[in-house]
Design a protein around this motif. Structure first.
Motif, PDB file in Angstrom:
ATOM      1  N   THR A   1       0.791  -1.223   0.000  1.00  0.00           N
ATOM      2  CA  THR A   1       0.000   0.000   0.000  1.00  0.00           C
ATOM      3  C   THR A   1       0.825   1.277   0.000  1.00  0.00           C
ATOM      4  N   GLY A   2       2.118   1.189   0.158  1.00  0.00           N
ATOM      5  CA  GLY A   2       2.947   2.383   0.101  1.00  0.00           C
ATOM      6  C   GLY A   2       3.029   2.970  -1.297  1.00  0.00           C
ATOM      7  N   MET A   3       2.794   2.133  -2.288  1.00  0.00           N
ATOM      8  CA  MET A   3       2.834   2.601  -3.676  1.00  0.00           C
ATOM      9  C   MET A   3       1.406   2.697  -4.195  1.00  0.00           C
ATOM     10  N   PRO A   4       1.043   3.841  -4.772  1.00  0.00           N
ATOM     11  CA  PRO A   4      -0.317   3.944  -5.315  1.00  0.00           C
ATOM     12  C   PRO A   4      -0.510   2.969  -6.476  1.00  0.00           C
ATOM     13  N   PHE A   5      -1.686   2.392  -6.557  1.00  0.00           N
ATOM     14  CA  PHE A   5      -1.982   1.425  -7.603  1.00  0.00           C
ATOM     15  C   PHE A   5      -1.965   2.085  -8.985  1.00  0.00           C
ATOM     16  N   ALA A   6      -2.462   3.294  -9.047  1.00  0.00           N
ATOM     17  CA  ALA A   6      -2.458   4.070 -10.289  1.00  0.00           C
ATOM     18  C   ALA A   6      -2.192   5.529  -9.908  1.00  0.00           C
ATOM     19  N   GLU A   7      -1.834   6.307 -10.876  1.00  0.00           N
ATOM     20  CA  GLU A   7      -1.495   7.716 -10.637  1.00  0.00           C
ATOM     21  C   GLU A   7      -2.599   8.440  -9.878  1.00  0.00           C
ATOM     22  N   CYS A   8      -3.834   8.196 -10.241  1.00  0.00           N
ATOM     23  CA  CYS A   8      -4.951   8.930  -9.637  1.00  0.00           C
ATOM     24  C   CYS A   8      -5.214   8.540  -8.181  1.00  0.00           C
ATOM     25  N   PHE A   9      -4.548   7.514  -7.680  1.00  0.00           N
ATOM     26  CA  PHE A   9      -4.708   7.109  -6.286  1.00  0.00           C
ATOM     27  C   PHE A   9      -3.811   7.920  -5.355  1.00  0.00           C
ATOM     28  N   HIS A  10      -2.953   8.748  -5.904  1.00  0.00           N
ATOM     29  CA  HIS A  10      -2.035   9.549  -5.095  1.00  0.00           C
ATOM     30  C   HIS A  10      -2.285  11.021  -5.391  1.00  0.00           C
ATOM     31  N   ALA A  11      -3.049  11.657  -4.529  1.00  0.00           N
ATOM     32  CA  ALA A  11      -3.491  13.032  -4.768  1.00  0.00           C
ATOM     33  C   ALA A  11      -2.336  14.001  -4.985  1.00  0.00           C
ATOM     34  N   ALA A  12      -1.249  13.838  -4.261  1.00  0.00           N
ATOM     35  CA  ALA A  12      -0.148  14.796  -4.337  1.00  0.00           C
ATOM     36  C   ALA A  12       0.566  14.790  -5.684  1.00  0.00           C
ATOM     37  N   THR A  13       0.600  13.650  -6.366  1.00  0.00           N
ATOM     38  CA  THR A  13       1.333  13.577  -7.633  1.00  0.00           C
ATOM     39  C   THR A  13       0.436  13.339  -8.841  1.00  0.00           C
ATOM     40  N   ASN A  14      -0.858  13.288  -8.631  1.00  0.00           N
ATOM     41  CA  ASN A  14      -1.783  13.023  -9.732  1.00  0.00           C
ATOM     42  C   ASN A  14      -1.816  14.177 -10.736  1.00  0.00           C
ATOM     43  N   THR A  15      -1.639  13.845 -12.007  1.00  0.00           N
ATOM     44  CA  THR A  15      -1.741  14.858 -13.062  1.00  0.00           C
ATOM     45  C   THR A  15      -2.799  14.479 -14.086  1.00  0.00           C
ATOM     46  N   CYS A  16      -3.580  13.454 -13.798  1.00  0.00           N
ATOM     47  CA  CYS A  16      -4.585  12.994 -14.762  1.00  0.00           C
ATOM     48  C   CYS A  16      -5.708  14.028 -14.892  1.00  0.00           C
ATOM     49  N   PRO A  17      -5.980  14.465 -16.097  1.00  0.00           N
ATOM     50  CA  PRO A  17      -7.027  15.476 -16.290  1.00  0.00           C
ATOM     51  C   PRO A  17      -8.446  14.889 -16.175  1.00  0.00           C
ATOM     52  N   LEU A  18      -8.574  13.584 -16.098  1.00  0.00           N
ATOM     53  CA  LEU A  18      -9.893  12.951 -16.050  1.00  0.00           C
ATOM     54  C   LEU A  18     -10.398  12.713 -14.625  1.00  0.00           C
ATOM     55  N   ILE A  19      -9.621  13.056 -13.642  1.00  0.00           N
ATOM     56  CA  ILE A  19      -9.904  12.685 -12.263  1.00  0.00           C
ATOM     57  C   ILE A  19     -11.318  13.055 -11.815  1.00  0.00           C
ATOM     58  N   GLY A  20     -11.845  14.150 -12.252  1.00  0.00           N
ATOM     59  CA  GLY A  20     -13.181  14.583 -11.821  1.00  0.00           C
ATOM     60  C   GLY A  20     -14.328  13.811 -12.451  1.00  0.00           C
ATOM     61  N   THR A  21     -14.069  13.134 -13.565  1.00  0.00           N
ATOM     62  CA  THR A  21     -15.164  12.469 -14.283  1.00  0.00           C
ATOM     63  C   THR A  21     -14.918  10.994 -14.577  1.00  0.00           C
ATOM     64  N   CYS A  22     -13.754  10.505 -14.269  1.00  0.00           N
ATOM     65  CA  CYS A  22     -13.381   9.141 -14.650  1.00  0.00           C
ATOM     66  C   CYS A  22     -13.990   8.098 -13.712  1.00  0.00           C
ATOM     67  N   ARG A  23     -14.618   7.107 -14.294  1.00  0.00           N
ATOM     68  CA  ARG A  23     -15.197   6.006 -13.510  1.00  0.00           C
ATOM     69  C   ARG A  23     -14.236   4.819 -13.405  1.00  0.00           C
ATOM     70  N   PHE A  24     -13.165   4.879 -14.165  1.00  0.00           N
ATOM     71  CA  PHE A  24     -12.177   3.800 -14.134  1.00  0.00           C
ATOM     72  C   PHE A  24     -11.571   3.668 -12.740  1.00  0.00           C
ATOM     73  N   ARG A  25     -11.279   4.813 -12.092  1.00  0.00           N
ATOM     74  CA  ARG A  25     -10.709   4.794 -10.742  1.00  0.00           C
ATOM     75  C   ARG A  25     -11.654   4.093  -9.771  1.00  0.00           C
ATOM     76  N   ASP A  26     -12.948   4.379  -9.879  1.00  0.00           N
ATOM     77  CA  ASP A  26     -13.930   3.726  -9.008  1.00  0.00           C
ATOM     78  C   ASP A  26     -13.921   2.211  -9.211  1.00  0.00           C
TER      79      ASP A  26
END
Length: 158
Positions: free
Chosen positions: A84-109
């Motif tokens: 758990t120290g490593m985020p599974f995907a970029e969007c799981f780590h708020a501090a380093t997330n640069t994904c522009p889809l974060i607000g609308t993406c259902r893939f993360r869910d």
């Protein structure tokens, strides 16, 4: 999904300790039987001890053993401790997330639900389930009197 080498080695170490329950085992014994570097194993043992999975003792008759019964150590807990120290995907780590889809993406869910199911399934498996009556594993990991032990250099230590 792919487990890190550290997590895999942590599970090997815990299975080795469970098979040799009631005995203090040495890192060099685990390293030899589990085909691992003793230096890498030292880091894993340190984490296992910090997380309360094993107890270590220093000195001439030092080594490690399970800190609690194998029935009380779940695979899910071990994997969480190491993965758990490593985020599974970029969007799981708020501090380093640069994904522009974060607000609308259902893939993360969907990924989050899958991870919860993954860990939930592993929470139902304990260390004892992996080793009890597993004769092939026991044959490989059991330290038997009369069978030559690996040559351990230096102090026993954990």
């Amino acid at each position: 999904m792919r487990l890190t080498t550290r997590t895999n080695l942590a599970m090997r170490t815990l299975m080795f300790c469970a098979v040799n329950d009631g005995r203090v085992v040495r890192k060099c014994e685990i390293a030899e039987v589990c085909n691992a570097s003793e230096n890498h194993l030292a880091q894993v043992v340190n984490t296992l001890a910090q997380k309360g999975f094993v107890e270590t003792q220093r000195g001439r008759s030092g080594g490690l053993r399970l800190a609690r019964p194998a029935t009380e150590i779940t695979v899910g807990a071990v994997l969480r401790a190491f993965e758990t120290g490593m985020p599974f995907a970029e969007c799981f780590h708020a501090a380093t997330n640069t994904c522009p889809l974060i607000g609308t993406c259902r893939f993360r869910d969907a990924l989050e639900a899958a991870l919860e199911a993954f860990y939930g399934a592993l929470d139902k498996v304990n260390l004892s389930d992996l080793v009890a009556e597993n004769h092939g594993l026991i044959h490989i990991l059991k330290l038997v009197e009369g069978r030559p032990l690996p040559a351990c250099d230096g102090p026993a230590g954990a």
